[in-house]
Design a protein around this motif. Structure first.
Motif, PDB file in Angstrom:
ATOM      1  N   ALA A  58     -38.161  12.934  -2.211  1.00  0.00           N
ATOM      2  CA  ALA A  58     -38.241  13.623  -0.920  1.00  0.00           C
ATOM      3  C   ALA A  58     -37.897  12.698   0.249  1.00  0.00           C
ATOM      4  O   ALA A  58     -37.507  13.174   1.326  1.00  0.00           O
ATOM      5  CB  ALA A  58     -39.628  14.231  -0.724  1.00  0.00           C
ATOM      6  N   LEU A  59     -37.998  11.397   0.047  1.00  0.00           N
ATOM      7  CA  LEU A  59     -37.615  10.449   1.099  1.00  0.00           C
ATOM      8  C   LEU A  59     -36.100  10.317   1.231  1.00  0.00           C
ATOM      9  O   LEU A  59     -35.596   9.867   2.257  1.00  0.00           O
ATOM     10  CB  LEU A  59     -38.196   9.056   0.811  1.00  0.00           C
ATOM     11  CG  LEU A  59     -39.711   8.936   0.770  1.00  0.00           C
ATOM     12  CD1 LEU A  59     -40.107   7.522   0.343  1.00  0.00           C
ATOM     13  CD2 LEU A  59     -40.310   9.280   2.129  1.00  0.00           C
ATOM     14  N   TYR A  60     -35.397  10.715   0.178  1.00  0.00           N
ATOM     15  CA  TYR A  60     -33.954  10.507   0.138  1.00  0.00           C
ATOM     16  C   TYR A  60     -33.135  11.793   0.220  1.00  0.00           C
ATOM     17  O   TYR A  60     -31.943  11.730   0.511  1.00  0.00           O
ATOM     18  CB  TYR A  60     -33.579   9.748  -1.148  1.00  0.00           C
ATOM     19  CG  TYR A  60     -34.240   8.393  -1.220  1.00  0.00           C
ATOM     20  CD1 TYR A  60     -33.764   7.335  -0.456  1.00  0.00           C
ATOM     21  CD2 TYR A  60     -35.368   8.182  -2.004  1.00  0.00           C
ATOM     22  CE1 TYR A  60     -34.374   6.096  -0.491  1.00  0.00           C
ATOM     23  CE2 TYR A  60     -35.984   6.947  -2.047  1.00  0.00           C
ATOM     24  CZ  TYR A  60     -35.483   5.908  -1.284  1.00  0.00           C
ATOM     25  OH  TYR A  60     -36.104   4.679  -1.316  1.00  0.00           O
ATOM     26  N   SER A  61     -33.764  12.922  -0.046  1.00  0.00           N
ATOM     27  CA  SER A  61     -33.011  14.177  -0.065  1.00  0.00           C
ATOM     28  C   SER A  61     -33.890  15.336   0.383  1.00  0.00           C
ATOM     29  O   SER A  61     -35.066  15.406   0.010  1.00  0.00           O
ATOM     30  CB  SER A  61     -32.495  14.439  -1.483  1.00  0.00           C
ATOM     31  OG  SER A  61     -31.810  15.668  -1.538  1.00  0.00           O
ATOM     32  N   SER A  62     -33.295  16.236   1.159  1.00  0.00           N
ATOM     33  CA  SER A  62     -34.015  17.452   1.548  1.00  0.00           C
ATOM     34  C   SER A  62     -33.955  18.489   0.427  1.00  0.00           C
ATOM     35  O   SER A  62     -34.729  19.441   0.416  1.00  0.00           O
ATOM     36  CB  SER A  62     -33.415  18.028   2.841  1.00  0.00           C
ATOM     37  OG  SER A  62     -32.047  18.310   2.652  1.00  0.00           O
ATOM     38  N   GLU A  63     -33.061  18.291  -0.516  1.00  0.00           N
ATOM     39  CA  GLU A  63     -32.939  19.171  -1.680  1.00  0.00           C
ATOM     40  C   GLU A  63     -33.899  18.667  -2.758  1.00  0.00           C
ATOM     41  O   GLU A  63     -33.926  17.474  -3.064  1.00  0.00           O
ATOM     42  CB  GLU A  63     -31.487  19.110  -2.190  1.00  0.00           C
ATOM     43  CG  GLU A  63     -31.200  19.927  -3.403  1.00  0.00           C
ATOM     44  CD  GLU A  63     -29.746  19.778  -3.846  1.00  0.00           C
ATOM     45  OE1 GLU A  63     -29.186  20.778  -4.315  1.00  0.00           O
ATOM     46  OE2 GLU A  63     -29.174  18.662  -3.735  1.00  0.00           O
ATOM     47  N   GLY A  64     -34.708  19.543  -3.310  1.00  0.00           N
ATOM     48  CA  GLY A  64     -35.639  19.138  -4.358  1.00  0.00           C
ATOM     49  C   GLY A  64     -34.906  18.575  -5.561  1.00  0.00           C
ATOM     50  O   GLY A  64     -33.753  18.938  -5.826  1.00  0.00           O
ATOM     51  N   LEU A  65     -35.573  17.718  -6.307  1.00  0.00           N
ATOM     52  CA  LEU A  65     -34.943  17.087  -7.467  1.00  0.00           C
ATOM     53  C   LEU A  65     -34.567  18.118  -8.528  1.00  0.00           C
ATOM     54  O   LEU A  65     -33.493  18.037  -9.125  1.00  0.00           O
ATOM     55  CB  LEU A  65     -35.871  16.020  -8.054  1.00  0.00           C
ATOM     56  CG  LEU A  65     -35.348  15.201  -9.219  1.00  0.00           C
ATOM     57  CD1 LEU A  65     -33.991  14.563  -8.906  1.00  0.00           C
ATOM     58  CD2 LEU A  65     -36.358  14.126  -9.607  1.00  0.00           C
TER      59      LEU A  65
END
Length: 194
Positions: free
Chosen positions: A90-97
């Motif tokens: 979540a620190l690197y992407s607004s799209e969920g893993l």
């Protein structure tokens, strides 16, 4: 860096992303058979690996490996770092893993004509087994290392190396955070230049 980082550090097109993972799945001879859009990702993969392998933070992490794991220190560190990327996604992407993984798999499914069946099968296993999401947990990292161990000529019990991660957990996480910020800048510059 391992599969998750290579996927994350790709351009927003599936050929580049596939190319950025391929060097870990196929031989150098096989890599040459892929078309130009895949070759861009393959070149990026090599740039990421070269930057990672020569970085002092990574070398410092590898230096903590006990003698029986020194030979595999780069592999272990790559997988440890994928753990921290997944854990802190979540620190690197607004799209969920999970969404990130599903979108890649959907895009891959639309390219069946461009990817040999055996390669497509390897990618399919990555996504059907939720490997990226499994990296969030130490148990998932252990399984990933056990799978890598199966591909070695001489097994090294890599799964047990999670004890090293657990012993130095905060230190590896701190090193990952510093290193990954530098790697992201390096890859952004590489993509712009190429």
């Amino acid at each position: 860096m391992n599969w998750l980082a290579h996927a994350y550090l790709s351009k927003q097109n599936i050929e580049f992303l596939v190319g950025n993972i391929l060097p870990d799945l196929v031989s150098i001879t096989e890599l040459k058979k892929f078309s130009a859009p895949f070759q861009e990702g393959i070149s990026c993969h090599k740039a990421i690996d070269a930057f990672t392998d020569s970085h002092p933070i990574v070398k410092n992490g590898i230096s903590r490996m006990p003698a029986n794991y020194k030979r595999y220190g780069g592999i272990l560190t790559d997988v440890f770092y994928d753990h921290f990327l997944a854990k802190n996604w979540a620190l690197y992407s607004s799209e969920g893993l999970g969404e990130f993984s599903r979108n890649i798999y959907r895009d891959l499914s639309s390219m069946k004509e461009n990817i040999p069946d055996e390669i497509l099968y390897k990618f399919k296993r990555i996504f059907e087994h939720n490997i990226f999401e499994s990296y969030k947990d130490i148990s998932g990292i252990k399984i990933a290392l056990q799978r890598i161990d199966l591909r070695l000529r001489k097994p090294a019990d890599l799964g047990s190396a999670v004890a090293i991660l657990e012993q130095h957990y905060d230190l590896y996480e701190s090193e990952f955070t510093m290193f990954f910020a530098e790697l992201q800048k390096h890859v952004s510059a590489y993509i712009i230049e190429n």
